[in-house]
Design an enzyme around this catalytic site. Structure first.
Site, PDB file in Angstrom:
ATOM      1  N   TYR A  95      -2.888  -2.597  20.568  1.00  0.00           N
ATOM      2  CA  TYR A  95      -2.712  -1.459  21.462  1.00  0.00           C
ATOM      3  C   TYR A  95      -2.424  -1.835  22.911  1.00  0.00           C
ATOM      4  O   TYR A  95      -1.580  -1.199  23.558  1.00  0.00           O
ATOM      5  CB  TYR A  95      -3.917  -0.519  21.349  1.00  0.00           C
ATOM      6  CG  TYR A  95      -3.832   0.354  20.119  1.00  0.00           C
ATOM      7  CD1 TYR A  95      -3.125   1.553  20.146  1.00  0.00           C
ATOM      8  CD2 TYR A  95      -4.400  -0.047  18.914  1.00  0.00           C
ATOM      9  CE1 TYR A  95      -3.017   2.343  19.011  1.00  0.00           C
ATOM     10  CE2 TYR A  95      -4.303   0.735  17.778  1.00  0.00           C
ATOM     11  CZ  TYR A  95      -3.604   1.926  17.829  1.00  0.00           C
ATOM     12  OH  TYR A  95      -3.476   2.698  16.700  1.00  0.00           O
ATOM     13  N   GLU A 137      -8.908   4.789  13.078  1.00  0.00           N
ATOM     14  CA  GLU A 137      -8.484   3.709  12.182  1.00  0.00           C
ATOM     15  C   GLU A 137      -9.646   2.822  11.762  1.00  0.00           C
ATOM     16  O   GLU A 137      -9.651   2.285  10.646  1.00  0.00           O
ATOM     17  CB  GLU A 137      -7.364   2.906  12.850  1.00  0.00           C
ATOM     18  CG  GLU A 137      -6.064   3.698  12.928  1.00  0.00           C
ATOM     19  CD  GLU A 137      -5.102   3.199  13.982  1.00  0.00           C
ATOM     20  OE1 GLU A 137      -5.249   2.035  14.429  1.00  0.00           O
ATOM     21  OE2 GLU A 137      -4.201   3.970  14.370  1.00  0.00           O
ATOM     22  N   TYR A 183       0.179   6.844  -0.674  1.00  0.00           N
ATOM     23  CA  TYR A 183       1.175   5.791  -0.884  1.00  0.00           C
ATOM     24  C   TYR A 183       0.508   4.425  -0.789  1.00  0.00           C
ATOM     25  O   TYR A 183      -0.579   4.277  -0.233  1.00  0.00           O
ATOM     26  CB  TYR A 183       2.296   5.891   0.163  1.00  0.00           C
ATOM     27  CG  TYR A 183       1.806   5.940   1.597  1.00  0.00           C
ATOM     28  CD1 TYR A 183       1.478   4.774   2.283  1.00  0.00           C
ATOM     29  CD2 TYR A 183       1.673   7.163   2.262  1.00  0.00           C
ATOM     30  CE1 TYR A 183       1.023   4.814   3.591  1.00  0.00           C
ATOM     31  CE2 TYR A 183       1.210   7.219   3.567  1.00  0.00           C
ATOM     32  CZ  TYR A 183       0.889   6.056   4.233  1.00  0.00           C
ATOM     33  OH  TYR A 183       0.420   6.104   5.531  1.00  0.00           O
ATOM     34  N   HIS A 200       6.275   1.589   2.942  1.00  0.00           N
ATOM     35  CA  HIS A 200       5.400   2.513   2.239  1.00  0.00           C
ATOM     36  C   HIS A 200       6.145   3.133   1.054  1.00  0.00           C
ATOM     37  O   HIS A 200       7.286   3.599   1.214  1.00  0.00           O
ATOM     38  CB  HIS A 200       4.951   3.641   3.165  1.00  0.00           C
ATOM     39  CG  HIS A 200       4.397   3.194   4.478  1.00  0.00           C
ATOM     40  ND1 HIS A 200       3.280   2.399   4.591  1.00  0.00           N
ATOM     41  CD2 HIS A 200       4.810   3.446   5.752  1.00  0.00           C
ATOM     42  CE1 HIS A 200       3.021   2.185   5.873  1.00  0.00           C
ATOM     43  NE2 HIS A 200       3.933   2.806   6.592  1.00  0.00           N
ATOM     44  N   TYR A 201       5.495   3.180  -0.107  1.00  0.00           N
ATOM     45  CA  TYR A 201       6.073   3.838  -1.284  1.00  0.00           C
ATOM     46  C   TYR A 201       5.012   4.716  -1.941  1.00  0.00           C
ATOM     47  O   TYR A 201       3.883   4.276  -2.190  1.00  0.00           O
ATOM     48  CB  TYR A 201       6.595   2.804  -2.288  1.00  0.00           C
ATOM     49  CG  TYR A 201       7.769   2.015  -1.754  1.00  0.00           C
ATOM     50  CD1 TYR A 201       8.981   2.651  -1.462  1.00  0.00           C
ATOM     51  CD2 TYR A 201       7.664   0.648  -1.516  1.00  0.00           C
ATOM     52  CE1 TYR A 201      10.052   1.923  -0.948  1.00  0.00           C
ATOM     53  CE2 TYR A 201       8.737  -0.074  -1.008  1.00  0.00           C
ATOM     54  CZ  TYR A 201       9.925   0.577  -0.723  1.00  0.00           C
ATOM     55  OH  TYR A 201      10.981  -0.138  -0.210  1.00  0.00           O
ATOM     56  N   SER A 202       5.380   5.955  -2.228  1.00  0.00           N
ATOM     57  CA  SER A 202       4.424   6.919  -2.760  1.00  0.00           C
ATOM     58  C   SER A 202       4.035   6.602  -4.200  1.00  0.00           C
ATOM     59  O   SER A 202       4.868   6.206  -5.016  1.00  0.00           O
ATOM     60  CB  SER A 202       5.003   8.332  -2.697  1.00  0.00           C
ATOM     61  OG  SER A 202       5.175   8.741  -1.362  1.00  0.00           O
ATOM     62  N   THR A 270       8.326  12.003  -5.748  1.00  0.00           N
ATOM     63  CA  THR A 270       7.381  10.919  -6.029  1.00  0.00           C
ATOM     64  C   THR A 270       5.930  11.300  -5.759  1.00  0.00           C
ATOM     65  O   THR A 270       5.109  11.303  -6.683  1.00  0.00           O
ATOM     66  CB  THR A 270       7.775   9.652  -5.256  1.00  0.00           C
ATOM     67  OG1 THR A 270       9.170   9.376  -5.480  1.00  0.00           O
ATOM     68  CG2 THR A 270       6.969   8.469  -5.735  1.00  0.00           C
TER      69      THR A 270
END
Length: 377
Positions: A95, A137, A183, A200-202, A270
């Site tokens: 950050y 986070e 995902y 990223h993939y669902s 997806t």
């Protein structure tokens, strides 16, 4: 607390951000990557090139400036970003780097108009924004199904359309727990790319009997070839190892939503596929409207047939005009909670059609395939 004088400076800069925000964040990314090329192992370079990521960051900064009197009100809007940060392994030490080059971007674009007072006020406020992200986070890291990137073995690789592959991956070392709509994040090293690449993939199914299932569409965005998606299609085979971070994402069906309309276009099916499977299994009233160009490009035919057999009201529409639906396709759904997923263009069209049908915006829940804040919603 930020002094009132500094708050006023932030408020006064909102028109400037509206005019120059994307330009500022474009300069920010350029300067940051020049100084810290190792961060290219985290950020999606395609999104930088086509402009989606700078626009998304500009929208986030603008939202923060508008809500300076109560920064906590932006938390719902940034949850999706925080999920992606956790999935990408962005840590607190990143950050200050972002803050340094964001301020440099402001100074470079605004020139003499970026007075020391403006830079000082924004420097302090950025620290407050960063603290919000870091706090959220931290909880996500603690709740993650596993830590960091873990190796999985590709058990199945299935072509479900000419341009979509469904992967099934498994690992003996982690619990395969997730929420429908989430995902996974894949880490690969495509030959000739020059950096580690994260995407990223669902997750496309709730069935984990053979492993976690996710789908990858072969991409080409604005004449920029999707490096990772093409690598996954052409180079990853059954038996290969893939490194994945734990499931993430805040696109999910709320437990008290019992009458549902799912809308998806193209590969947007997806995450919706897993959500439809999950809600049908729970006995909820499910309607699913899906569109794509033609029958050959309809993915997950087996899964769609299965939910229809279990009682889902399934409608599939083929259209050569990018598969877009219209408000006539949603007749009788005015009292349902609506969940939508698709490309940025599809999303914009669907939001417009639903609002024209008189459906309250509070009942529309969406996940675009692209940086969410760049929709300007």
């Amino acid at each position: 607390m930020i002094a009132e004088a500094k708050k006023q400076i932030i408020k006064d800069t909102v028109p400037v951000l509206e005019e120059h925000g994307t330009e500022i964040t474009t300069v920010f990314y350029k300067r940051m990557f020049e100084a810290h090329p190792e961060l290219l192992n985290i950020f999606n370079k395609t999104n930088q090139k086509v402009g989606d990521q700078p626009k998304a960051l500009a929208m986030t900064v603008l939202a923060a400036a508008r809500h300076i009197e109560d920064i906590e009100t932006i938390v719902p809007a940034v949850m999706g970003i925080a999920h992606k940060h956790r999935a990408l392994e962005i840590r607190p030490e990143h950050y200050p780097i972002v803050g340094k080059y964001l301020l440099e971007g402001i100074k470079e674009v605004l020139g003499d108009a970026a007075t020391p007072e403006i830079i000082d006020a924004w420097g302090e406020y950025y620290g407050k924004i960063a603290d919000v992200f870091i706090g959220i986070e931290k909880e996500m890291y603690e709740a993650a199904a596993w830590e960091g990137f873990k190796p999985f073995v590709v058990k199945k690789k299935e072509n479900v359309t000419p341009d979509i592959v469904r992967f099934t991956v498994d690992s003996d070392d982690v619990a395969k727990s997730f929420t429908a709509g989430q995902y996974i994040t894949v880490k690969v090293n495509p030959e000739g790319y020059g950096n580690t690449a994260l995407r990223h993939y669902s997750i496309c199914s709730m069935d984990t009997s053979e492993g976690i299932k996710f789908a990858v569409k072969r991409e080409a965005i604005k004449d920029k070839e999707g490096v990772v998606s093409n690598y996954m299609h052409d180079s990853i085979e059954e038996g290969d190892a893939l490194f994945l971070s734990a499931p993430a994402g805040d696109f999910k069906v709320e437990e008290d939503h019992d009458k549902l309309l799912f809308i998806a276009g193209g590969v947007g099916a997806t995450p919706v596929m897993a959500m439809a499977e999950d809600t049908v299994a729970k006995g909820k009233d499910v309607k699913y409207v899906y569109s794509c160009i033609n029958k050959d490009h309809q993915p997950f035919k087996d899964q769609m047939a299965a939910i229809e057999a279990k009682g889902a009201d399934l409608k599939i529409k083929f259209s050569e005009t990018e598969g877009f639906l219209s408000k006539e396709d949603f007749v009788g759904s005015e009292d349902r909670e609506i969940y939508i997923c698709g490309s940025m263009g599809f999303m914009g069209t669907m939001m417009k059609e639903l609002k024209e049908r008189g459906i309250e915006e509070s009942r529309i829940h969406f996940e675009p395939f692209g940086p969410k804040m760049s929709l300007g919603a």
